[in-house]
Design an enzyme around this catalytic site. Structure first.
Site, PDB file in Angstrom:
ATOM      1  CG  ASP A 150     -24.166 -46.322 -43.794  1.00  0.00           C
ATOM      2  OD1 ASP A 150     -24.034 -46.339 -45.031  1.00  0.00           O
ATOM      3  OD2 ASP A 150     -24.491 -45.303 -43.150  1.00  0.00           O
ATOM      4  CD  GLU A 210     -20.060 -46.090 -46.818  1.00  0.00           C
ATOM      5  OE1 GLU A 210     -20.225 -45.341 -47.787  1.00  0.00           O
ATOM      6  OE2 GLU A 210     -20.662 -45.919 -45.742  1.00  0.00           O
ATOM      7  CG  ASP A 242     -23.053 -43.473 -51.269  1.00  0.00           C
ATOM      8  OD1 ASP A 242     -24.239 -43.082 -51.260  1.00  0.00           O
ATOM      9  OD2 ASP A 242     -22.560 -44.223 -50.396  1.00  0.00           O
TER      10      ASP A 242
END
Ligand code: GLC
Ligand code: CA
Length: 526
Positions: free
Chosen positions: A200, A263, A325
């Site tokens: 992340d 990410e 997202d």
């Protein structure tokens, strides 16, 4: 040349809250994922990436982790995880976890210790700073979810930094103890047998040592979410982050054949730096360029070409069309073009990540304000930043809650869920689900597509055509980005045949000196 599983394979992203509920609480769970493994095998993907299922107060739906080495009771237990992992492996599926190292939950014992006093041994595990002269926050950094990135702690009279919610305090990755503790977290799961991690916000791990103010974004128009008011010059993508990532990579390499994905939302030149020196960074820095690309053949051709050209030598490409997202691909480009997009994703060079539900063409789902769940939508209402529409339940059959749950799910289903579901669409050869499955099957069986070279053939007149080539075979893809009929001329394809159309027909149709493409049609030619 030999290729790793993650180079040839296709990753399928599962948002566990929304895949399959098995205990009737309206929220998906790990047992639900386990029960759907046969579906994933049938579909033809190679690996699953599970968004977080760790113990969490769920302020950011699990991206606020209170214990990195356990399972939240909402999702099950470690035993349920182990069952899922071993049954996935029995079926030849790899399992990738979501690792959230930038911040913990404010309920994590590390943070509870850190905020006990300025002298606590864990104080420096987080980012604490004195107030500015006027008593305000130490600098102008804003939270991704709106408002200042700094929250005042009255008890110990300092501010702590959080790139996201105040309930998500950022860890201090400059502290070697933090690194060591987080490396142990990776080992905990690697020893259990997981095949890799999606990390992340990996580019956020290190912040400017001097905490300088971010410059104002010159493109800011006074509208939109707080986060775009400033450029993130000093709060993310610092040079020292690469050394931290190399450290994560080293831990992953203590084990055999494991994968590290990062990410990263950055411009292309910054993105490719995340492959690391000598490719010892992330194996796959997520390539999100298709998420906000203008949907036309010339633009997409340029994007692919620039990406291919920017890749460091030996770096493996990857492609993403949707995630939890961002708006789903069918919501962005429409139902008809989403088939073209699916063919694009599954025939480009590099590892594709397929987002659950895209294979049944889930598009925009209306979530009424009273059902908003996403903290961002609640903190900055009226801007359309809410992520709930991309996180709605998977739709399995024509029953009342689409086979997802026995009660009203935590987020709504699509209005057409009685027909837009796996059970109904798997019986229809012309459905997008059938298309995705055939593409996945073709990809797996043809080296030209799963690991061959890519070459642009044409991007004129709304048609994007390219070739994929391996030592022994050649496959051409021609995609019509428009809603009118197009004629694509290519001598290349003479004496070849169509093996697949996005519209479900034309199989074995011979190709002459040109190919007629119907509106919104893509074809695979061999
Ligand atoms: C990542 C996640 C997103 C989350 C954020 C904070 O961008 O994908 O869902 O809110 O990080 O952890
Ligand atoms: Ca459940």
């Amino acid at each position: 040349m030999s290729f790793a599983w993650w180079q040839k394979g296709v990753i399928y992203q599962i948002y566990p809250r929304s895949f399959q509920d098995t205990n009737g609480d309206g929220v998906g769970d790990l047992e639900g994922v386990r029960r759907r493994l046969d579906y994933l095998v049938w579909l033809g993907v190679d690996a699953i990436w599970l968004s977080p299922f760790y113990p969490s107060p769920m302020h950011d739906f699990g991206y606020d982790v209170a214990d990195y080495c356990n399972v939240d009771p909402l999702f099950g237990s470690l035993a349920a995880f182990d069952a899922l992992l071993s049954e996935a492996h029995q079926r030849g599926l790899k399992v990738i976890l979501d690792f959230v190292p930038n911040h913990t939950s404010n309920a994590h014992p590390w943070f509870l210790a850190s905020k006990r006093s300025q002298n606590d041994p864990k104080r420096d595990w987080y980012i604490w700073r004195d107030a500015a002269q006027d008593g305000g926050p130490p600098n102008n950094w804003v939270s991704h979810f709106g408002g200042s990135g700094w929250t005042w702690d009255e008890a110990t009279r300092q501010y702590y930094y959080h790139a996201f919610l105040p309930e998500q305090p950022d860890l201090n990755w400059r502290n070697p103890q933090v690194r060591a503790a987080m490396h142990e977290v990776l080992r905990f799961w690697l020893r259990r047998g997981v095949d890799g991690f999606r990390v992340d916000v990996i580019s956020h791990l290190i912040k400017d040592a001097a905490f300088r103010d971010n410059p104002v974004n010159p493109g800011w128009t006074g509208n939109g979410p707080d986060i775009i008011r400033f450029k993130q010059t000093f709060s993310s993508d610092q040079p020292e982050v690469h050394e931290v990532i190399a450290g994560l990579r080293q831990v992953v390499e203590e084990f055999e054949d494991r994968l590290l994905i990062g990410e990263i939302y950055l411009p292309l030149d910054r993105l490719v730096a995340y492959y690391g020196d000598n490719l010892k960074g992330a194996h796959l820095p997520f390539n999100f360029q298709l998420l906000d690309a203008d949907w036309n053949a010339a633009g997409i051709a340029r994007l692919i070409g620039n990406y291919e050209a920017a890749l460091p030598k030996g770096a493996w490409p990857n492609w993403v069309l949707s995630n939890h997202d961002r708006p789903r691909v069918a919501a962005r480009v429409g139902a008809e073009q989403s088939r073209v997009a699916t063919m694009l994703l599954l025939t480009l060079r590099g590892t594709p990540t397929l987002f659950y539900g895209d294979e049944i063409g889930i598009g925009h789902v209306e979530v009424p304000p009273e059902r908003f769940q996403d903290p961002w939508a609640k903190r900055e209402p009226g801007l359309g930043v809410g992520r709930d529409p991309s996180r709605t339940p998977m739709q399995w059959d024509a029953s009342v809650f689409a086979g997802f749950s026995t009660r009203e799910p935590w987020l709504p289903l699509t209005a057409d869920h009685e027909t837009r579901n796996v059970s109904t669409m798997s019986g229809d050869e012309t459905s997008i689900l059938a298309l995705a499955r055939k593409l996945l099957c073709f990809r797996r069986e043809h080296a030209a597509v799963n690991c061959g070279a890519w070459r642009l053939l044409s991007s004129d007149d709304d048609v994007l055509a390219y070739e994929r080539r391996s030592e022994n075979e050649r496959v051409c893809v021609a995609l019509n980005f428009s809603n009118t009929t197009k004629r694509w001329r290519s001598a290349m394809c003479e004496s070849a045949t169509i093996v697949l159309s996005t519209l479900g027909d034309r199989v074995n149709e011979p190709v002459g000196s040109d190919v007629l493409l119907r509106a919104n049609e893509g074809v695979l030619i061999q």
